[in-house]
Scaffold this motif. Sequence first.
Motif, short mmCIF file in Angstrom:
data_model
loop_
_atom_site.label_atom_id
_atom_site.label_comp_id
_atom_site.label_asym_id
_atom_site.label_seq_id
_atom_site.Cartn_x
_atom_site.Cartn_y
_atom_site.Cartn_z
N PRO A 75 66.98 -13.63 15.23
CA PRO A 75 68.12 -14.28 15.90
C PRO A 75 68.37 -13.68 17.29
O PRO A 75 67.94 -12.55 17.56
CB PRO A 75 69.30 -13.97 14.96
CG PRO A 75 68.89 -12.77 14.19
CD PRO A 75 67.39 -12.77 14.12
N PRO A 76 69.05 -14.43 18.17
CA PRO A 76 69.27 -13.97 19.54
C PRO A 76 69.87 -12.56 19.62
O PRO A 76 69.48 -11.76 20.47
CB PRO A 76 70.23 -15.00 20.12
CG PRO A 76 70.01 -16.22 19.32
CD PRO A 76 69.62 -15.78 17.94
N ALA A 77 70.83 -12.24 18.73
CA ALA A 77 71.49 -10.92 18.83
C ALA A 77 70.47 -9.80 18.60
O ALA A 77 70.51 -8.76 19.27
CB ALA A 77 72.62 -10.83 17.81
N ALA A 78 69.55 -10.00 17.67
CA ALA A 78 68.54 -8.96 17.39
C ALA A 78 67.59 -8.84 18.57
O ALA A 78 67.17 -7.73 18.94
CB ALA A 78 67.77 -9.33 16.13
N ILE A 79 67.30 -9.97 19.21
CA ILE A 79 66.38 -9.93 20.37
C ILE A 79 67.07 -9.23 21.55
O ILE A 79 66.47 -8.42 22.24
CB ILE A 79 65.93 -11.37 20.71
CG1 ILE A 79 65.04 -11.88 19.56
CG2 ILE A 79 65.19 -11.42 22.05
CD1 ILE A 79 64.63 -13.32 19.64
N THR A 80 68.36 -9.48 21.72
CA THR A 80 69.12 -8.78 22.76
C THR A 80 69.09 -7.28 22.48
O THR A 80 68.88 -6.47 23.39
CB THR A 80 70.58 -9.27 22.79
OG1 THR A 80 70.57 -10.68 22.98
CG2 THR A 80 71.37 -8.63 23.91
#
Length: 237
Positions: A75-80
């Motif tokens: 998910p985006p938060a993990a990629i951030t």
Amino acid sequence: MLKVSGMSVRYDSVIVALNGIDFEAAEGRVVALLGPNGAGKSTLLKAVAGMLPFEQGDISDGRVAFNGASLSGKPPAAITRSGIALVQDGRQCFRNLTVGENLRAASFRHPNGSSARLDLVLSYFPILEEFLDRQAGLLSGGQLQMLVIGMALMLQPRLLMLDEPSLGLSPVMVQSVFEIVERLHRDLGMTVIVAEQTVPRLMQIADDVYVLSRGRVALHAPPGDINEERLQRLYLS
Ligand code: ATP
């Protein structure tokens, strides 16, 4: 650092936006991602940032790896958290909050280091320091662009991706934005990917250039091999 292999993306299961893209950004480099309207630049950046499920985009094939670790399906938060920040086009921020509130809100994942980080970000954007208490909605387009880049920097990224930062800005503002990108790269060794339709100033700071056309890589070359005429030919092909 970033390696995208065989990436294909469709929107609504039918519109082919990317068609087997291989793309790399090596550590500490500035990579220009060029292409005409609809070539697939934003889609590639969103695929890396894990945002396609929220845009009805479906990665039908391909892999994304960051420092050797797979980002596929994250998910985006993990990629951030892994060190990648995307500044999308459209200058998204909370327009009814102040500049300072936007910057602090952006750093919620790093509450401990946020005040030192804020000082660092403001050292790159003196204009934001001047306007810390001003409502973001009252900023000019160029100032807003500085704010959204500043917000991305609050996340302490190792890879910063900027989608068409020059869109709608005056030549002077475009110059200022690219000067800041150059300084981030030079001072902090940050890896930067900049998607643009065509910006001569970007050619001066880029180490690598990819040109996309209709969802494919039409050219991957050093900036010295690319001129306006060659770009126009690729854009019209
Ligand atoms: P621009 O310079 O206009 O931003 P781009 O190179 O960034 O263009 P994309 O925005 O990635 O290109 O678009 C690639 C293709 O995917 C285009 O055909 C576009 O119409 C389509 N597309 C993009 N976003 C969506 C979406 N949310 N739903 C359906 N189709 C989309």
